[in-house]
Motif scaffolding. Structure first.
Motif, short mmCIF file in Angstrom:
data_model
loop_
_atom_site.label_atom_id
_atom_site.label_comp_id
_atom_site.label_asym_id
_atom_site.label_seq_id
_atom_site.Cartn_x
_atom_site.Cartn_y
_atom_site.Cartn_z
N UNK A 480 0.99 -1.09 -0.05
CA UNK A 480 -0.05 0.21 -0.19
C UNK A 480 1.06 1.33 0.04
N UNK A 481 0.92 1.93 -1.28
CA UNK A 481 1.94 2.89 -1.35
C UNK A 481 1.51 4.20 -0.90
N UNK A 482 0.27 4.48 -0.73
CA UNK A 482 0.00 5.93 -0.45
C UNK A 482 -1.52 6.04 0.04
N UNK A 483 -1.98 7.16 0.26
CA UNK A 483 -3.24 7.52 0.59
C UNK A 483 -3.64 8.85 0.06
N UNK A 484 -5.03 9.12 -0.01
CA UNK A 484 -5.39 10.42 -0.60
C UNK A 484 -6.75 10.77 0.58
N UNK A 485 -6.34 11.66 1.36
CA UNK A 485 -7.59 12.00 2.12
C UNK A 485 -8.74 12.72 1.44
N UNK A 486 -9.47 12.21 0.97
CA UNK A 486 -10.57 12.82 -0.17
C UNK A 486 -11.58 13.40 0.65
N UNK A 507 -17.35 9.44 -4.41
CA UNK A 507 -18.71 9.99 -4.09
C UNK A 507 -18.61 9.69 -2.46
N UNK A 508 -18.98 10.72 -1.75
CA UNK A 508 -19.10 10.76 -0.39
C UNK A 508 -20.33 11.11 0.20
N UNK A 509 -20.53 10.71 1.49
CA UNK A 509 -21.46 11.34 2.34
C UNK A 509 -21.54 12.70 2.75
N UNK A 510 -20.59 13.44 2.13
CA UNK A 510 -20.40 14.88 2.43
C UNK A 510 -21.28 15.56 1.09
N UNK A 511 -21.98 14.65 0.44
CA UNK A 511 -22.78 15.27 -0.59
C UNK A 511 -21.84 16.03 -1.93
N UNK A 512 -20.86 15.31 -2.08
CA UNK A 512 -20.01 15.76 -3.03
C UNK A 512 -19.29 14.39 -3.79
N UNK A 513 -19.05 14.76 -5.09
CA UNK A 513 -18.30 13.81 -5.85
C UNK A 513 -17.20 14.55 -6.40
N UNK A 514 -16.08 13.93 -6.03
CA UNK A 514 -14.78 14.71 -6.30
C UNK A 514 -13.89 13.78 -7.37
N UNK A 515 -13.47 14.56 -8.25
CA UNK A 515 -12.42 13.80 -9.31
C UNK A 515 -10.98 14.45 -8.88
N UNK A 516 -10.29 12.99 -8.72
CA UNK A 516 -8.88 13.31 -8.35
C UNK A 516 -7.89 12.66 -9.47
N UNK A 517 -6.85 13.37 -9.79
CA UNK A 517 -5.86 12.80 -10.54
C UNK A 517 -4.85 12.11 -9.53
N UNK A 530 -3.77 15.18 -6.98
CA UNK A 530 -4.60 16.47 -6.91
C UNK A 530 -5.86 16.49 -7.34
N UNK A 531 -6.77 17.48 -6.85
CA UNK A 531 -8.19 17.28 -6.91
C UNK A 531 -8.48 18.22 -8.52
#
Length: 750
Positions: A480-486, A507-517, A530-531
């Protein structure tokens, strides 16, 4: 980097020596040595060297002629080795360690076991029995299959009097064909199998036709037909994982419809990976502390407070096996534990068939309990949520171009993520975070620079859940080489873009869908995420799907309060975006936009499958006919153009999601009774795709309903079983069923 000289060798000898030929033990660790620094002419003078330590260097391979005729012990930990076949030059080697070489896999373990006939210890574990199996039983089986393949397909192609060109042509075709079609053992060992098959085929041709061998390895094989086949890994599991054995009396093929069910089960079970249809032994598990209280509501927890990690864990909760560095420490459990006695046996009793249109002929292979909290045998509470088949790697040394569809599946639930070989029922690897509850997993394939600017493609697994953190796992390296606090709240689901390999949607319970690179890690696993985009939702997103015809432009999401679409094109300047459209569906009395959509997937490029605006119904609707791409403005209401309704359970139970198999035009959905509803829609899709395609007036009945078999643990039935998710591999060979009671069921299409 240190230049190796005679003086250095004499100084690093243990004890120090005055002559090279007297050195028996040599420590060359932590010198930043590269492969080119190992001078064969100098090493050839170490004629009595028995122990060599090359750990903590930069070696990517071994020179092929070091000439150490008496070498018995070799330590290559913490290097960058990519290949082990050159180790055959040390035939007397008895002990070998090469941990923390991230490009070496289980296939390399099997290669050295075959090549080194005297090897007893590999990475500190006794492999005598397994190595004997690899050298004899496995070789005997492969030789039989290679010979049979030649006799069936190629022997008659060779005339009685043949020319060198004819032989060369036949040889080329045979080697390609035999590596493609001869399969033996789990898919995790497919590279080793092809390597051995090629070797055996070349030996066979040399003996039969007098052709010269091009293989790097020659060996004598002494088959032993009395030994049983074993897929035991030398890298054993770091934690105890119990084994559930399942004994079906007969094949189960059932089609009867389910009735409304009960409330969501709150139970879990944990046992090992390997559940065999005809078990002989089962493993023992030590009692662990009682699991945490499970979630009791119908939906995944909206907020979670991470618990403090237990003693002996590193930050983020990854458990590190003792005696290993952090790089290797996040590794997942090995393939298989040694088997011990176990009094807990799950027996499976067949269910009677019911009559239906078509019998898909699926039979149960394995029933596994490998996600239990603390390895508790009594854990029937862990909910299993997501599974996805590993993509097939189609080129490169570590790829699997032969298999048309992978049989390795990643599953998640509770505190763990497991990789399972569907054919054998073996849990190949296990990744565990003590304070996490995983809700979703997704695969992508990244082309990574490994060394000397060379590139290789590797499968990367993303896993996320209640902590709002995405874990990135390089599966082949067990790392497991990394993590993203999304997100600050739980992540319900994740998926990768099919066109941009580094683009990950969360897709999160904070009512947001984020796209990450997520970026591409370098050879030291440094990466930068990056977001790129944030999609604002009106309610909690539960399922997301990219539109197949334009995956870089539109995303569809099933949410607590409806089905929404967003424009996700990155050339638009707006980084945070509201939804572009909300879809209306037929409700109980009229059209409605306000309903929970907890199942969403594309059947093909245009047909969307979603549930559930009303009980007992799954809708199929047209994306192109429903979405007005030319319309202007955001938050428009559009009516879903319904193509058909699928007859399903009348339960009002939520979060029993659906999936599709586009290549075979199937839809799958589990119910509240443990059954799987399967719909073959191949006879309908052509009509739906025509310009004048009309809606199917009648509800489409399931092609088949797979009934949950009667399972017993210590004579008792598990609690009520909900099917949270069911997924088929792309070729619809295997069907993986995830339940609310910590049981993973694997069915195989006959």
């Amino acid at each position: 980097m240190t230049k190796i000289t005679t003086e250095l060798l004499l100084e690093r000898a243990v004890p120090r020596s005055t002559r090279l030929r007297k050195i028996e033990t040599l420590n060359l660790s932590k010198l930043q040595l590269k492969t080119g620094d190992l001078d064969p002419r100098l090493f050839s003078r170490l004629r009595h060297l028995q122990k060599l330590d090359l750990s903590d260097n930069l070696l990517d391979k071994f020179p092929s002629s070091l000439t150490l005729p008496d070498l018995r012990v070799l330590n290559c930990n913490n290097n960058k080795l990519e290949d082990v076949t050159a180790l055959k030059q040390f035939p007397l080697l008895e002990e070998l360690t090469y941990e923390n070489n991230v490009y070496l896999t289980l296939n390399d373990d099997y290669k050295v076991m075959f090549l080194l006939q005297n090897l007893r210890l590999l990475n500190g574990k006794d492999i005598t029995k397994l190595a004997n199996h690899v050298r004899r039983v496995n070789s005997h089986k492969l030789t039989s299959k290679v010979t049979a393949h030649w006799k069936k397909f190629f022997r008659d192609q060779l005339p009685e009097k043949y020319t060198a060109e004819q032989v060369k042509s036949i040889k080329k075709k045979f080697l390609k064909s035999v590596q493609t079609n001869v399969v033996c053992g789990p898919s995790s060992l497919s590279e080793f199998t092809r390597w051995r098959v090629k070797m055996i085929a070349e030996e066979f041709l040399a003996n039969s036709l007098g052709l010269e061998l091009n293989s790097d390895t020659e060996s004598e094989e002494k088959p032993d037909e009395n030994e049983e086949e074993s897929t035991e890994s030398p890298r054993e599991a770091a934690e105890d994982v119990a084994q559930v054995t399942v004994t079906p009396s007969k094949r189960k093929r059932n089609h009867s419809k389910s009735s409304p069910g009960n409330k969501r089960s709150k139970t879990q079970t944990n046992t090992k990976e390997e559940a065999e249809v005809n078990p002989k032994k089962s493993s023992h598990v030590e009692d662990d502390p009682a699991p945490d209280k499970p979630r009791t509501s119908n939906q995944p927890a909206k907020e979670a407070t991470p618990e403090q990690g237990a003693e002996g864990t590193q930050k983020n909760g990854e458990q590190f096996p003792k005696g290993q560095s952090n790089r290797r420490a996040s590794q997942m459990t090995g393939e298989q534990k040694s088997q011990e006695e176990d009094n807990s046996v799950v027996t499976l009793t067949p269910v009677k068939n019911s009559k239906h249109k078509e019998d898909v002929s699926a039979e149960p292979l394995h029933f596994l309990q490998c996600h239990s909290k603390g390895n508790s045998r009594e854990d029937f509470k862990t909910q299993l949520w997501s599974c996805v088949f590993e993509p097939v790697l189609d080129s490169g040394a570590r790829k699997d171009p032969i298999v048309s569809s992978s049989r390795t599946v990643a599953t998640c639930g509770g505190e763990s993520v497991c990789l399972i070989d569907c054919e054998t029922g073996t849990v190949l690897k296990k990744y565990k975070v003590a304070t996490e509850e995983f809700f979703s997993v997704a695969w992508t394939t990244l082309t990574m620079v490994i060394s000397d600017s060379r590139k290789k493609a590797h499968n990367i697994l993303a896993a996320a859940g209640r902590r709002g953190i995405v874990k990135l796992i390089h599966v082949a390296a067990d790392f497991c080489y990394g993590e993203i606090k999304a997100h600050k709240k739980p992540i319900a689901t994740v998926c990768f873009s099919p066109t941009q390999e580094t683009h990950l949607f969360t897709a999160s319970y904070d009512k947001r869908i984020a796209l990450w690179d997520i970026g591409i890690p370098d050879c030291d696993y440094n990466f930068k995420a990056s977001q790129l985009l944030v999609l604002e939702t009106a309610s909690i997103p539960l399922r997301i799907a990219l539109v197949p015809t334009c995956p870089e432009q539109y995303l569809l999401a099933g949410c607590e309060d409806g089905c929404f679409a967003w424009n996700i094109k990155l050339d638009k300047g707006q980084k945070s975006r509201p939804f572009e459209a909300i879809f209306q569906f037929p409700g109980e009395e009229s059209l409605t936009t306000s309903h929970r959509v907890d199942g969403l997937a594309f059947l093909n490029d245009d047909v969307v499958v979603s549930k559930s605006s009303k009980p007992g119904c799954i809708y199929l609707w047209s994306w192109s006919k429903s979405f007005d791409a030319k319309g202007k403005g955001c938050q428009r209401t559009m009516s879903a153009v319904i193509l058909a309704e699928l007859e399903w359970s009348t339960t009002d139970m939520s979060y029993l999601t659906l999936s599709t198999c586009p290549a075979k035009e199937y839809v799958f959905c589990g119910d509240e009774k443990g059954s799987v509803w399967m719909y073959n829609l191949s006879t309908y899709t052509t009509a739906w795709g025509s310009p004048k395609g009309k809606r199917s007036e009648r509800r489409i009945s399931p092609t088949q309903i797979l009934k949950w078999p009667e399972l017993r643990v210590n004579g008792e039935q598990p609690p009520e079983i909900l099917v949270n998710n069911v997924v088929a591999d792309p070729a619809f060979t295997y069907l993986v069923v995830l339940t609310s009671v910590n049981i993973t069921a694997i069915w195989k299409k006959s």
